[in-house]
Design an enzyme around this catalytic site. Sequence first.
Site, PDB file in Angstrom:
ATOM      1  CB  SER A 119      -0.594  -0.200   1.351  1.00 55.66           C
ATOM      2  OG  SER A 119      -0.112  -0.312   2.250  1.00 55.66           O
ATOM      3  CG  HIS A 140      -2.597  -0.218  -3.473  1.00 55.25           C
ATOM      4  ND1 HIS A 140      -2.875   0.962  -2.921  1.00 55.25           N
ATOM      5  CD2 HIS A 140      -3.024  -0.740  -2.382  1.00 55.25           C
ATOM      6  CE1 HIS A 140      -2.614   1.078  -2.068  1.00 55.25           C
ATOM      7  NE2 HIS A 140      -3.323  -0.477  -1.368  1.00 55.25           N
ATOM      8  CD  GLU A 152      -2.359   3.934  -6.165  1.00 51.79           C
ATOM      9  OE1 GLU A 152      -2.312   3.241  -5.179  1.00 51.79           O
ATOM     10  OE2 GLU A 152      -2.380   4.976  -6.218  1.00 51.79           O
ATOM     11  CG  ASN A 190      -2.907   3.861   1.111  1.00 52.11           C
ATOM     12  OD1 ASN A 190      -3.923   4.468   1.557  1.00 52.11           O
ATOM     13  ND2 ASN A 190      -1.909   2.955   1.027  1.00 52.11           N
TER      14      ASN A 190
HETATM   15  N1  3HC Z   1     -15.453  -7.772   3.055  1.00 58.24           N
HETATM   16  C1  3HC Z   1     -16.178  -8.071   1.269  1.00 58.24           C
HETATM   17  N2  3HC Z   1     -17.613  -6.959   0.748  1.00 58.24           N
HETATM   18  C2  3HC Z   1     -18.202  -6.329   1.786  1.00 58.24           C
HETATM   19  C3  3HC Z   1     -17.589  -6.068   3.477  1.00 58.24           C
HETATM   20  C4  3HC Z   1     -16.809  -6.303   3.362  1.00 58.24           C
HETATM   21  N3  3HC Z   1     -15.834  -6.063   4.867  1.00 58.24           N
HETATM   22  N4  3HC Z   1     -18.164  -5.268   3.651  1.00 58.24           N
HETATM   23  C5  3HC Z   1     -19.837  -4.969   2.124  1.00 58.24           C
HETATM   24  N5  3HC Z   1     -19.220  -5.836   1.367  1.00 58.24           N
HETATM   25  C6  3HC Z   1     -20.231  -6.147   0.177  1.00 58.24           C
HETATM   26  C7  3HC Z   1     -21.443  -6.178   0.307  1.00 58.24           C
HETATM   27  O1  3HC Z   1     -21.140  -7.541   0.341  1.00 58.24           O
HETATM   28  C8  3HC Z   1     -22.233  -5.783  -1.338  1.00 58.24           C
HETATM   29  O2  3HC Z   1     -21.434  -6.746  -1.413  1.00 58.24           O
HETATM   30  P1  3HC Z   1     -22.493  -6.548  -3.390  1.00 58.24           P
HETATM   31  O3  3HC Z   1     -23.342  -4.817  -3.945  1.00 58.24           O
HETATM   32  O4  3HC Z   1     -22.527  -7.234  -4.248  1.00 58.24           O
HETATM   33  O5  3HC Z   1     -24.471  -6.998  -2.311  1.00 58.24           O
HETATM   34  C9  3HC Z   1     -21.439  -4.170  -1.047  1.00 58.24           C
HETATM   35  O6  3HC Z   1     -20.764  -4.804  -0.316  1.00 58.24           O
HETATM   36  C10 3HC Z   1     -22.342  -3.480  -0.157  1.00 58.24           C
HETATM   37  O7  3HC Z   1     -21.864  -4.149   1.170  1.00 58.24           O
HETATM   38  P2  3HC Z   1     -23.914  -3.082   2.126  1.00 58.24           P
HETATM   39  O8  3HC Z   1     -24.730  -2.632   1.137  1.00 58.24           O
HETATM   40  O9  3HC Z   1     -24.042  -3.854   3.160  1.00 58.24           O
HETATM   41  O10 3HC Z   1     -22.757  -1.997   3.096  1.00 58.24           O
HETATM   42  P3  3HC Z   1     -22.310  -0.703   2.048  1.00 58.24           P
HETATM   43  O11 3HC Z   1     -23.273  -0.001   0.412  1.00 58.24           O
HETATM   44  O12 3HC Z   1     -22.162  -0.041   3.533  1.00 58.24           O
HETATM   45  O13 3HC Z   1     -20.728  -0.596   1.639  1.00 58.24           O
HETATM   46  C11 3HC Z   1     -19.005  -0.777   1.955  1.00 58.24           C
HETATM   47  C12 3HC Z   1     -19.730  -0.990   2.421  1.00 58.24           C
HETATM   48  C13 3HC Z   1     -18.173  -0.901   0.494  1.00 58.24           C
HETATM   49  C14 3HC Z   1     -17.112  -1.514   2.413  1.00 58.24           C
HETATM   50  C15 3HC Z   1     -19.019   0.743   1.680  1.00 58.24           C
HETATM   51  O14 3HC Z   1     -18.955   1.574   3.444  1.00 58.24           O
HETATM   52  C16 3HC Z   1     -17.487   1.815   1.432  1.00 58.24           C
HETATM   53  O15 3HC Z   1     -17.151   1.791  -0.362  1.00 58.24           O
HETATM   54  N6  3HC Z   1     -16.634   1.998   2.080  1.00 58.24           N
HETATM   55  C17 3HC Z   1     -15.000   2.133   1.835  1.00 58.24           C
HETATM   56  C18 3HC Z   1     -13.901   1.360   1.893  1.00 58.24           C
HETATM   57  C19 3HC Z   1     -13.260   2.350   1.379  1.00 58.24           C
HETATM   58  O16 3HC Z   1     -12.415   3.235   1.073  1.00 58.24           O
HETATM   59  N7  3HC Z   1     -11.656   1.016   1.317  1.00 58.24           N
HETATM   60  C20 3HC Z   1     -10.785   1.567   0.803  1.00 58.24           C
HETATM   61  C21 3HC Z   1      -9.700   1.131   1.776  1.00 58.24           C
HETATM   62  S1  3HC Z   1      -8.018   1.259   1.420  1.00 58.24           S
HETATM   63  C22 3HC Z   1      -7.739   0.486   1.133  1.00 58.24           C
HETATM   64  O17 3HC Z   1      -7.775  -0.074   0.225  1.00 58.24           O
HETATM   65  C23 3HC Z   1      -6.248   0.909   0.515  1.00 58.24           C
HETATM   66  C24 3HC Z   1      -5.123   0.361   1.744  1.00 58.24           C
HETATM   67  O18 3HC Z   1      -3.552   0.133   1.077  1.00 58.24           O
HETATM   68  C25 3HC Z   1      -4.726   0.576   3.126  1.00 58.24           C
END
Ligand code: 3HC
Length: 284
Positions: A119, A140, A152, A190
């Site tokens: 990351s 990424h 990415e 990040n």
């Molecule tokens: N693991 C896997 N899938 C998940 C999940 C989890 N923990 N939480 C939710 N999901 C899935 C659900 O199954 C659902 O899938 P579907 O559309 O196929 O049915 C979809 O995500 C939407 O879930 P929900 O409707 O229950 O919930 P939300 O609408 O609240 O969405 C979320 C959940 C997609 C996690 C949303 O809150 C989100 O986009 N959050 C921000 C995530 C983000 O910013 N990620 C980047 C992090 S930084 C990174 O990864 C970089 C690293 O280097 C640090």
Amino acid sequence: MDIQQVMVVGAGQMGAGIAQVCATYGYNVTLHDIEEEHVEKGLKSIRKQLERQVNKKQISQSDMDRFLQRIHLSTKIRNSESQDIIIEAAVENIEIKKSIFADLDKFAPDHAILATNTSSLSITEIAAETKRPEKVIGMHFMNPVRVMKLVEIIRGLATSDETFRVVKKMAESLNKSTVEVNDFPGFVSNRILMPMINEAIYTVFEGVATVEDIDEVMKLGMNHPMGPLTLADFIGLDTCLYIMETLQEGIGDDKYRPCPLLRKYVKAGWLGKKTGRGFYNYSN
Ligand code: 3HC
């Protein structure tokens, strides 16, 4: 080059997610980790995710069985000898990654691409551990891997155009969108996300508002799907700290200094959702 065999090194949250997506889109996947217990745990989480999709009728039971059949488990790095690409998603630690890449370089066939899901760490430095730096690249994925559309792609100093092209094509075959980024601490994702999360932690530290209210500001005021403190718990506070340290050290600017409260939580073992405690309590 036509990629068919994919090895994912590291069966944690990201590795399991990457393996699941690759198997879903038709690749033969070898999910590797050092301990049998870790790979079993990774497979269990993939099965759970797929079961959820079956219950939501997004995929059929026979799709799920087919996807699972494409996933093989490994605890021997030598299994990289039959792969076209190896995607490393192990712990975010430069020494561990360098040692994994040195091993992969010994066993993987000459044509194989060695990608890292780091990351924030230097692709160029990791590539320097191998005799094929032109075939080393950053790939990424974002968490949760199945849901987030972005990959990415980071070019190290020596990454060839051909390696970039093959990896971009593969990421697109996983139904992802890609961006091209040059090797610099934190890349784009990040470099921008973590200082925002760190600032949210400073806002708690300085008593400006409660954890819940800070998250509410960003959710309702800026339309972020998750508040920054919920997101920090979701990513893992140890990972957030490590990325901030990489930014501070790599760019050499104290504007990236990690908030003391973040350090304190990590020292306490409050690493977020995965340990049941972070800015929120998940014990229930
Ligand atoms: N693991 C896997 N899938 C998940 C999940 C989890 N923990 N939480 C939710 N999901 C899935 C659900 O199954 C659902 O899938 P579907 O559309 O196929 O049915 C979809 O995500 C939407 O879930 P929900 O409707 O229950 O919930 P939300 O609408 O609240 O969405 C979320 C959940 C997609 C996690 C949303 O809150 C989100 O986009 N959050 C921000 C995530 C983000 O910013 N990620 C980047 C992090 S930084 C990174 O990864 C970089 C690293 O280097 C640090």
